[in-house]
Design a protein around this motif. Structure first.
Motif, PDB file in Angstrom:
ATOM      1  N   GLN A   1       2.025   4.748   0.969  1.00  0.00           N
ATOM      2  CA  GLN A   1       1.885   5.696   2.068  1.00  0.00           C
ATOM      3  C   GLN A   1       2.329   7.091   1.623  1.00  0.00           C
ATOM      4  O   GLN A   1       3.068   7.244   0.647  1.00  0.00           O
ATOM      5  N   LYS A   2       1.900   8.087   2.379  1.00  0.00           N
ATOM      6  CA  LYS A   2       2.192   9.470   1.985  1.00  0.00           C
ATOM      7  C   LYS A   2       3.682   9.758   1.991  1.00  0.00           C
ATOM      8  O   LYS A   2       4.182  10.546   1.182  1.00  0.00           O
TER       9      LYS A   2
ATOM     10  N   GLN B   1       0.845  -1.189   0.000  1.00  0.00           N
ATOM     11  CA  GLN B   1       0.000   0.000   0.000  1.00  0.00           C
ATOM     12  C   GLN B   1       0.885   1.246   0.000  1.00  0.00           C
ATOM     13  O   GLN B   1       1.902   1.303   0.684  1.00  0.00           O
TER      14      GLN B   1
ATOM     15  N   VAL C   1      -2.320   8.170  -2.599  1.00  0.00           N
ATOM     16  CA  VAL C   1      -2.142   7.651  -1.237  1.00  0.00           C
ATOM     17  C   VAL C   1      -3.273   6.691  -0.878  1.00  0.00           C
ATOM     18  O   VAL C   1      -4.446   6.989  -1.091  1.00  0.00           O
ATOM     19  N   GLY C   2      -2.889   5.515  -0.356  1.00  0.00           N
ATOM     20  CA  GLY C   2      -3.869   4.511   0.026  1.00  0.00           C
ATOM     21  C   GLY C   2      -4.091   3.445  -1.026  1.00  0.00           C
ATOM     22  O   GLY C   2      -4.638   2.380  -0.728  1.00  0.00           O
TER      23      GLY C   2
END
Length: 238
Positions: free
Chosen positions: A57-58, A55, A83-84
Motif C-alpha cells: 500500500q502507498k 499487497q 504500489v499495488g
C-alpha cells in the motif's frame, strides 16, 4: 662569471597555460567524482514492515533521497512502480525498495512454499535480529545458536536457507564467527520445522545475540542414537 640564459616570454606563457590546463583537469575530475558519488538521488523507501504475500500500500512507502554512491542498482525510483504489487520477501522500514523483491502476480509471492516440506514453515530475519556470515546463499543449511547470559545453546540444526537478498563470495568456515557482522540492508529467510518454531523464536527473543552459522554439505550430527547428514536426513544408528 657567466649569466644563466633567461627564459623567453613564449616559454613562460606555455608553462603558465599548461599549469592552468592541469588545474582545470584536476578540478573537473574532482567535480565528476563528487557528482557521481555524493549527489542526492530519488529512491523509494520502505516505511512499515510488509510481509511476503502482502499487497504493498502507498502508506508503506515514501519517496526519499540517498547519495548516488549508496543507491542500489535495482532500487525502485517511483511510487507508481511499486504500489499495488506484492512483496516476494519481507520488507523492513528504512531500507530501499528493491525491484527484485516485488511481484505483480500474488500467486508468485508465495513461491517460498515450493521449498518447504509439509511440516515446515519459514521465518525471516533481518540483521538486527540475527547475525550470519557473508556468503550464505539459497540452498545452504545453517545451525541456529542463541547466546544467553551464561551459555550458548544450539536451538536449530539443518535449517535450509530459502532466500537472501545479498549473495556474496563464500568465506572459509574458520572465519565464520569473525565475519558474522550484520549488514543493515540484509535479510535472510530459513525453513523451520513447525515443532521447532516456538523454541527457536523464544530463544531469539531471550538471547543476547542470535547466530545462523553455515553447515558443510557433508556435516554429520551424532547424538541420542541419531545421525543426521545433509544428504540423507535423519537415520537411526544400527
Amino acid at each position: 662569471m657567466s649569466k644563466l640564459p633567461k627564459l623567453s616570454l613564449k616559454k613562460k606563457n606555455t608553462s603558465f597555460w599548461v599549469a592552468v590546463l592541469l588545474s582545470l583537469a584536476a578540478a573537473f575530475s574532482l567535480y565528476a567524482t563528487f557528482h557521481l558519488i555524493y549527489r542526492p538521488v530519488k529512491v523509494v523507501m520502505v516505511t512499515k514492515e510488509v510481509r511476503p504475500g502482502e499487497q504493498i500500500q502507498k502508506d508503506a512507502l515514501k519517496e526519499g533521497t540517498v547519495l548516488a554512491g549508496d543507491l542500489n542498482p535495482k532500487a525502485v525510483r517511483s511510487l507508481d512502480a511499486a504500489v499495488g504489487k506484492y512483496a516476494a520477501s519481507p520488507l523492513y522500514p528504512g531500507e530501499q525498495l528493491i525491484a527484485d523483491r516485488l511481484v505483480q502476480d500474488p500467486d508468485k509471492a508465495t513461491g517460498a512454499f515450493s521449498y518447504l516440506q509439509p511440516d515446515e514453515t519459514y521465518v525471516g530475519f533481518n540483521s538486527e535480529e540475527a547475525r550470519w556470515p557473508k556468503g550464505i546463499k539459497e540452498g545452504d543449511t545453517v545451525t541456529a545458536v542463541a547466546v544467553m547470559d551464561t551459555e550458548a545453546r544450539i536451538v536449530g540444526k539443518k535449517l535450509k536457507v530459502i532466500g537472501t537478498d545479498k549473495p556474496v563470495p563464500v568465506l572459509g568456515q574458520v572465519q565464520v564467527m569473525k565475519q558474522a557482522v550484520p549488514d543493515n540492508a540484509s535479510t535472510i529467510t530459513i525453513a523451520v520445522p513447525r515443532n521447532m518454531v516456538a523454541d527457536l523464536l523464544y530463544a531469539k527473543v531471550k538471547s543476547k545475540a542470535f547466530y545462523l552459522l553455515p553447515e558443510h554439505p557433508k556435516l554429520v550430527f551424532q547424538g541420542e542414537g541419531e545421525i543426521v547428514t545433509a544428504e540423507s536426513g535423519p537415520q537411526k544408528q544400527q
